[in-house]
Design a protein around this motif. Structure first.
Motif, mmCIF file in Angstrom:
data_model
loop_
_atom_site.group_PDB
_atom_site.id
_atom_site.type_symbol
_atom_site.label_atom_id
_atom_site.label_comp_id
_atom_site.label_asym_id
_atom_site.label_seq_id
_atom_site.Cartn_x
_atom_site.Cartn_y
_atom_site.Cartn_z
ATOM 1 N N ASN A 183 1.908 -37.706 -30.181
ATOM 2 C CA ASN A 183 2.159 -36.262 -30.214
ATOM 3 C C ASN A 183 3.179 -35.866 -29.147
ATOM 4 O OD1 ASN A 183 0.348 -35.863 -32.297
ATOM 5 N ND2 ASN A 183 -1.348 -35.320 -30.955
ATOM 6 N N LEU A 189 2.837 -28.771 -30.190
ATOM 7 C CA LEU A 189 3.569 -29.478 -31.239
ATOM 8 C C LEU A 189 3.510 -28.700 -32.552
ATOM 9 C CD1 LEU A 189 5.010 -31.947 -32.479
ATOM 10 C CD2 LEU A 189 2.771 -33.048 -32.668
ATOM 11 N N GLU A 205 -2.690 -41.645 -30.001
ATOM 12 C CA GLU A 205 -2.408 -40.422 -30.754
ATOM 13 C C GLU A 205 -1.809 -39.358 -29.838
ATOM 14 O OE1 GLU A 205 -4.681 -36.973 -33.401
ATOM 15 O OE2 GLU A 205 -5.777 -38.750 -32.726
ATOM 16 N N LYS A 245 -1.266 -30.805 -28.719
ATOM 17 C CA LYS A 245 -1.203 -30.775 -30.189
ATOM 18 C C LYS A 245 -0.846 -29.369 -30.682
ATOM 19 C CE LYS A 245 -1.955 -32.537 -34.348
ATOM 20 N NZ LYS A 245 -1.866 -31.354 -35.217
#
Length: 253
Positions: A87, A42, A83, A39
């Motif tokens: 991502n 990203l 999730e 994350k």
């Protein structure tokens, strides 16, 4: 408009002379891709792409490893698998469509995503003793490398590594990479983006389609029992290795 660096976990970002330096920063685990690291990667890419002052993006690792890929050991945290996959898919899309020059500075061994992601960069520099492997089949995931292991020289011969840089330290290696990155950052940005787009041709659409197919396959593989069994076996294997190492005690010189 200001573009503050986002809050990151197991990952770092800095900016100087038109160059954003992004780094896996979890050396205690070989810079493995824990969901929070993914994350952060990203978020840092979104920041670097949106910031008009960033002309070149350099990705590297802190410590001995570039990255050992997905965190297969787990740490007891609860994460939504969908999730995480979303991502991962979005990160690949940003790397594929990034209008800025992307440079991978492979400072050490690269496993899994550390190897497969290199094709998404414009330039790839590696230290001489870096090696690359993709053990996805072993973990019952999508078969990409069938646990093969390749040297930096082999990937240079294949055209995946732009240049091998002999260096006595990470600092010396990064110094040479940043010299190239900062020089590119001085070029006219619109012309640079246009040149990159011309060189890509139809490659962007092909890569986006491949990313879509691979992420669909990952959803199926992760949901399958053989994948969870393989990953549990790997986690147990790593636990036993750590236990044996702790019983032996520190090495003597």
């Amino acid at each position: 408009m200001s573009y503050p660096i986002p809050k990151l976990n197991g990952f770092s970002a800095s900016f100087k002379n038109g160059v954003a330096i992004l780094a896996y920063n979890r050396p205690e685990s070989g810079n493995s891709l824990h969901p929070t690291v993914l994350k952060s990667y990203l978020d840092s890419m979104k920041w670097a792409v949106a910031n008009p002052e960033v002309k070149v993006i350099v990705q590297t690792g802190i410590g001995k490893f570039f990255t050992t890929g997905r965190d297969m050991g787990g740490d007891g945290g609860e994460f939504d698998p969908q999730e995480v996959l979303n991502n991962f898919k979005e990160l690949n899309e940003i790397l594929i469509t990034c209008p800025k020059v992307l440079i991978a500075a492979v400072n050490g061994p690269a496993a899994g995503y550390g190897t497969t992601s290199l094709a998404l960069y414009d330039l790839v520099y590696a230290v001489q003793d870096a090696y690359f492997f993709t053990p996805f089949s072993k973990w019952a995931l999508c078969p990409e490398g069938c646990s093969s292991r390749m040297s930096a020289t082999e990937l240079w011969t294949a055209g995946l590594v732009t240049k091998i840089i002999p260096a006595h330290s990470n600092a010396a290696f990064m110094g040479q990479v940043l010299e190239v990155a900062e020089r590119i950052a001085t070029y006219p940005p619109i012309a640079l983006a246009a040149s990159k787009k011309l060189m890509e041709g139809n490659r962007q659409a092909e890569l986006l389609a491949a990313n879509e197919r691979e992420c669909e396959c990952l959803v199926e593989r992760i949901a399958h029992s053989e994948c969870s069994e393989a990953l549990l076996g790997f986690a147990e294997e790593q636990k036993q290795k750590k236990s044996k190492k702790s019983r032996r005690g520190p090495s003597r010189i």
